[in-house]
Structure formats: structure tokens, C-alpha cells
Design a protein around this motif. Sequence first.
Motif, short mmCIF file in Angstrom:
data_model
loop_
_atom_site.label_atom_id
_atom_site.label_comp_id
_atom_site.label_asym_id
_atom_site.label_seq_id
_atom_site.Cartn_x
_atom_site.Cartn_y
_atom_site.Cartn_z
N SER A 1 28.49 37.07 19.89
CA SER A 1 28.04 37.20 18.50
C SER A 1 26.90 38.22 18.39
O SER A 1 26.85 39.01 17.45
N TYR A 2 26.00 38.20 19.37
CA TYR A 2 24.89 39.16 19.34
C TYR A 2 25.39 40.59 19.48
O TYR A 2 24.95 41.49 18.75
N VAL A 3 26.33 40.83 20.40
CA VAL A 3 26.83 42.19 20.62
C VAL A 3 27.58 42.68 19.38
O VAL A 3 27.43 43.85 18.97
N GLU A 4 28.40 41.80 18.76
CA GLU A 4 29.09 42.21 17.54
C GLU A 4 28.09 42.51 16.42
O GLU A 4 28.26 43.46 15.64
N ARG A 5 27.05 41.70 16.32
CA ARG A 5 26.01 41.96 15.32
C ARG A 5 25.31 43.29 15.59
O ARG A 5 25.03 44.06 14.67
N LEU A 6 25.06 43.58 16.87
CA LEU A 6 24.42 44.84 17.24
C LEU A 6 25.29 46.04 16.84
O LEU A 6 24.79 47.03 16.29
N VAL A 7 26.60 45.95 17.08
CA VAL A 7 27.50 47.05 16.73
C VAL A 7 27.59 47.20 15.22
O VAL A 7 27.59 48.33 14.69
N ALA B 1 26.28 40.16 31.06
CA ALA B 1 27.46 40.07 31.93
C ALA B 1 28.72 39.80 31.12
O ALA B 1 29.50 38.89 31.42
N LEU B 2 28.95 40.61 30.07
CA LEU B 2 30.10 40.44 29.20
C LEU B 2 31.22 41.40 29.61
O LEU B 2 30.97 42.49 30.11
N GLY B 3 32.42 40.99 29.35
CA GLY B 3 33.58 41.81 29.64
C GLY B 3 34.78 41.30 28.86
O GLY B 3 34.69 40.33 28.09
N GLY B 4 35.94 41.95 29.04
CA GLY B 4 37.14 41.54 28.35
C GLY B 4 37.58 42.55 27.32
O GLY B 4 36.90 43.54 27.04
N PRO B 5 38.74 42.32 26.70
CA PRO B 5 39.29 43.29 25.73
C PRO B 5 38.37 43.53 24.53
O PRO B 5 38.26 44.67 24.06
N LEU B 6 37.73 42.48 24.02
CA LEU B 6 36.87 42.67 22.86
C LEU B 6 35.70 43.60 23.18
O LEU B 6 35.37 44.50 22.40
N ILE B 7 35.06 43.40 24.33
CA ILE B 7 33.93 44.24 24.71
C ILE B 7 34.38 45.68 24.94
O ILE B 7 33.70 46.63 24.54
N GLU B 8 35.54 45.85 25.59
CA GLU B 8 36.04 47.21 25.82
C GLU B 8 36.35 47.92 24.51
O GLU B 8 36.10 49.12 24.36
N ASP B 9 36.89 47.17 23.54
CA ASP B 9 37.17 47.78 22.24
C ASP B 9 35.88 48.16 21.53
O ASP B 9 35.78 49.24 20.92
N LEU B 10 34.86 47.30 21.61
CA LEU B 10 33.57 47.63 21.02
C LEU B 10 32.93 48.83 21.72
O LEU B 10 32.30 49.67 21.07
N ARG B 11 33.09 48.91 23.05
CA ARG B 11 32.54 50.05 23.78
C ARG B 11 33.22 51.36 23.34
O ARG B 11 32.55 52.37 23.13
N ARG C 1 34.59 51.91 20.48
CA ARG C 1 34.13 52.20 19.12
C ARG C 1 32.73 52.82 19.13
O ARG C 1 32.46 53.76 18.38
N MET C 2 31.84 52.30 19.99
CA MET C 2 30.49 52.86 20.07
C MET C 2 30.51 54.29 20.59
O MET C 2 29.81 55.17 20.06
N HIS C 3 31.31 54.55 21.62
CA HIS C 3 31.37 55.90 22.18
C HIS C 3 32.00 56.88 21.17
O HIS C 3 31.55 58.04 21.06
N ARG C 4 33.00 56.42 20.45
CA ARG C 4 33.59 57.30 19.43
C ARG C 4 32.58 57.55 18.32
O ARG C 4 32.44 58.68 17.83
N GLY C 5 31.86 56.51 17.90
CA GLY C 5 30.83 56.71 16.88
C GLY C 5 29.76 57.68 17.33
O GLY C 5 29.26 58.49 16.53
#
Length: 679
Positions: free
Chosen positions: A443-449, A474-484, A486-490
Motif C-alpha cells: 500500500s505504501y509503494v502504490e501510494r508513493l507511485v 524486500a518487495l517483489g512480484g508482478p505488481l512491483i515489476e509493473d510499478l517499476r 511505470r516509474m522508469h517510463r515516467g
Amino acid sequence: MKLSKGANAPVPTSLLAVVVSWRSEHAVDAHALLLEGSGTVRSDRDLVFYNAPRHVSQAVTLDQEPAPRTARLSVSLPRTEADVDRIVVAGSVENGTFGDITGLTLTVHAVDGAVATFEIEDADAVRALMFGEFYRRDGRWRFRAVGQGWASGLAGLVTEFGVQVDDPADPARTTHPTDPFRLHRSARTSPSQEVRSARSATGAQPDPAPPGLRDRHDLAPVRHFPHGSFASDPPRRSAQSAREDGATGLTSDDVVVQRFSSSDDDADGRTGQEAAHNRSDASASVRPRTDLLDRAETAATLGSYRPVDLTRHTSETAPAAPPPPPNPDLADWHSDPEAPERLRWWDGTEWTSATCQHHPPSNRHCARCGHPLRRKLLGGLAPCQRCELEIEEYLTHWHTQAWRVLTTHGPRGPVWAALWASLRYQRIDADAGRRALRAVALSYVERLVTFTFADGEVQHAELELFEQAVTELALGGPLIEDLRRRMHRGRTLSRLRAGDLPVVRTPGLHLDPEEKVHVDLPATHVRQLARGPKLTEGRLIGSNKKLRFVGAGAGTEMPWSRIISVHAEQETVVIAATSSRGGGTFAVADPDYVAAALEGALRVAKRLVLTPGQRDTRSIPQEVKAEVWQRDGGKCVECGDGHYLEFDHVIPLSRGGATSATNLQILCRSCNRAKGARI
């Protein structure tokens, strides 16, 4: 660059060396103070001097063996914590004053040489001098030459910035034990009054007060149970005897007792750690303390509770102390140097009086409490139920505090370190804490993005903050990779808008002298006619001088001076120009990328590139983001989804909508795309 008093100059955000040099026969000590936005230190540990030559973040380090007639500080600006606003560089002398010193010069060195020099020729007759300071400005660092003095010496200088100085001549001073979870208590309130007030506020029945919490006239005996002891009615024993036979241990109650222990200890020498609440069964022994991290956060925010001793320690005057553990920056349990058969708590600076029994590794006994493990019916050993119950109840309240720390301080800084130090103090594995934190961490990482994309710009610091949070949690998984992604594209789109444009090779295209092409890709020109849209296939070419569209049997070109704006709309790029032939709507494969590149070229051509740290009219203040997030519950107001959230203007900016809390709402990506520019 040579600076005069009051002047400033930019410095690179890198590892810098600050060298103070002089020509006379004097001894000058260099110091540094790390200040927050209020102009004071966050804690006494933000003072770097001869008795504390290295900051805990390793942002500032004092060279203890500099060259003759020099003093040297290493300042690592990339390692400086985000809440540090200024780094003050100062010096002091014990014999004489700065007015007697000749040739006093401060030089700031980067990897490629000196970047700033400040010659102090008119120093006053003072014993402490503030040479200058590093400070943040628009996302970058600068150095200002100050040259301000204090006749009261080093004590007066550091007190000016909030450091509490120990006065060795004061016979009433009290040395407090260093414990990261001890409450910072006002001198007006006694420990017993604090406990009674807390109990009355919650309506709970008061527990028997341990020695560190009761008034001196209240000498009722108490019991002490070692960690993991669940006997229904164990024999009474003193804390001293428990310590002598190595049976002392730690529970959550022990932590609370030790936090409150200070100069209010009983006259018989017993400390708060050596006594615990009277417990009669297993459920009472694992009673959680919900205020543990509240007090840890207060402790980390208010800083050290022992005044700083400015007396220079030498090999003759320094008190004999056990050697530090292998990793001295981390608060943890280590083998006691004085008694290797037990563990002793190291608080990140020095050894404390907290000890517990060391249980050798064994497959048949619990590594935490040492009790024998019960065999399973089908073979194997069951986990220790007592420790599992205690850990589960502790983590239930711990993860609530962790969410509050994440949303206020983020996964960094002294408060975050105190959060994990509390787990180590309870001897709870860090992986168990991360498992308990996974939901709130996501929830914190999604809020940060979501907060990052609120204004459509992703800065390098925001991308680094995201990567740091993902690594720390220590987060990982498809959701984190998709957020990553999105951040790099942004970040890529933000760099394009800021003018960091690629150069594309265009063989066969005639270019003007010094013309460079940034965009060359297939596009479809869409024109709305009375009989319907007319589509013209071709190439859209954007250079540093003009914009071209080359189609089948038709083509246009227009200099950037006649183009007003470029933006993406649905699956097209809309270009507004001063004439109808230059503008238009173009369907492309990646409209966001094309619009960002053309907008960057337009800004470069018209010299409208934003400087680092600035925002355009879409900028949303952090307090407004937090208000909207709290109001909408961190979910899409249309469908209630909690993933891929974005801030949306109810009345779009293009139609005059304001960037305010009343005109903002939280939408998921799909709902925001469906809404578009409609009201």
C-alpha cells in the motif's frame, strides 16, 4: 571559486573534502552539524566532532589524522538523509582565539579539484567559528561562506543549533542508560505519574509498578520472570540473583520497564530492566505493549537524552570500555565482552546494561527462549508455541506502528531504524517482520507511485526513493515489476519534456545546417471533414528547428516559433499552431512518448525548459495529495479498486479547473482513461 563572506556557490552532489588550513602554531578542531529545516539538529548524534568522528549515516566523517596545520572533513552529499536541510562546518580552538590564527582558509574539494575557497582574514577574537554551510536549493546543493564566531567556544556554538551539552562541573547531572526505546520524559512528571495517567486514560487496571516506575516511598516487592518462563507460580527471586545465574531474559514488558528506567531508579541500585510486572500465567506474560514504537519514535525524533560530553577523551582520560561489535552502526544483540555466555544489547553507539541468556543453536530447543521443542505425532518437531504466541501478538501492534512510520517518515531515517531495532530487541526474525508488513508495504509503494505521478513529472530523486523503498521492504512480484516499469517510463517521459532528447538518423531526408532530428516515425494525419474523418498516412518528423509531416502526395512543415502546444489525447497527438496548416491531430503508436519528445523539442526551441526542482501549473502540493488520499480512502471513487491509482482533476486543467482538494479525486487507471477530458 573564491568566496567572500556571505557569498555562495554551487557544489556537485558527490563526495566532497572540506579542508581547513592555517599557517600559525595553533591547533584547530573541525566540527560539523547536520540540521533539519527548523535550523536545529534532529538529535545530539547529528554533531560530528573529536569524540564522535563519524555520523551514523556516514554522510560526514572527521579525519582524525590530518596533515599538519590542517583539519579535514569528508562530506558525502548523496548519503545525506532527505530530512537534513543544512550541514554546518565549524571549528574551535582550546588555546587562544581565531583572531590569533594567520592564513586561515577553508577549501571545498571535489573529485576534479577545488570548487570553493574561503579565506578568513578578519576573524574575531572568538574560540569557535562557523566557517560555512552546505544547504539545499531547488534540488541541488550549494555552499555559503559565513565566518560567524562564538566567544563561548564550542559549547556555545553547538548549543545554538540545539545540541544539549553536558556540564562536567555540575554535580547534579545524571547519566542515563542508552536505550533506543526509553521514553523522553519531562522533568516535571514522575514515572509513576506517567503510568497512572496512561492507565486512567485507557481505563485499564494499573499493573504492579516495577522499581523504575514507582515512587521512592513505594517499596512493594515485585517479581521478575526471565524471557520464556511460563511457570504458574515460580518462586520469588531477586533481580540480582537472576542476573548472577544468567537467567535474565527479555519480554515486551522488560522493554517497557527499561525504557522508563533513568535517574528514578530505586536507592538499592535496581534498574527498570531488572524488574518486571507480576505475572501468574502464560497469557499475562505475553501482554503486548502498544506504545513501544510510539516511544521509540519520540526517542528518535527528540534525539539523545544524555547531554553531549565535549571533554576531549584521550587514551589516559577515556573510560575503559569493551570493544564495539563487528557492525557498530547497527543496534543488536551481541556476545557480551565481559561474559561470553550471555548476550548484551549494543544500541548503535555503546554497550547498555540490557542482557539476556544466550541459547546455543540446537535442533531440539527453541533458539529464542531455549525451551525444549515438542515432537509432532507424525515425526519432526513443532515450533515453540510460547514464542509463536508472543511474536504474533507483538507483530499485531508492531505493524500498525510501522504503517504510521511509513506514511510519515518513509522507510529511512532514525525512526525507521528504531522500528526494526525494536524487533531485534525482542529477538524476532526480520523476515517475520517483513511478512507482517507486506500488505502495508505494498500500500505504501502504490501510494508513493500515485503521489509521484500526480503532477505528471517523475524526477530522478523520486525514482531513487521508489527503488530504495522496494529494496528496504524486500518487495517483489508482478505488481512491483509493473510499478517499476511505470516509474522508469515516467522518468523517461519527464527527461524528454525537460529537453533531454535523442538524436535519430534520417538517411534520405534533406536537413538544414546544424539541424538534428529527434522524432521520425510513422503517423496518420486525422482531419475532420463534413463527410467524415480523412486519414493520411505518412511520417511525422520533429527536429530542433521545425516540425514536418510527409504524407502521400502532401506534406507540411512549420518552425517551432509558430507552434503553441503539444499534448497527448486518447491515442493521438494534438498539435496546436498559429495556422491551421501547421497543426493537427496525428495518430501514432505511442502517443505519450511522441508528445513528450515534441514538447521537449518545443521547450528547447522556445527556451522554456524547466530547471531542476521546478514544476509547471500541474504541480500538486504534498499536503493536498495527502488530504485527497485520506478523503477518498486510497481507492478509486468510481469502482473502489486500490491498484494503479491516479490523481484526476474533476474539471480538467484544459477547461480551467483548479489544482485544489475540492477539484481532485482518486481514480484507477482504467476509470481515468474512460473519463478523459470530460467533466
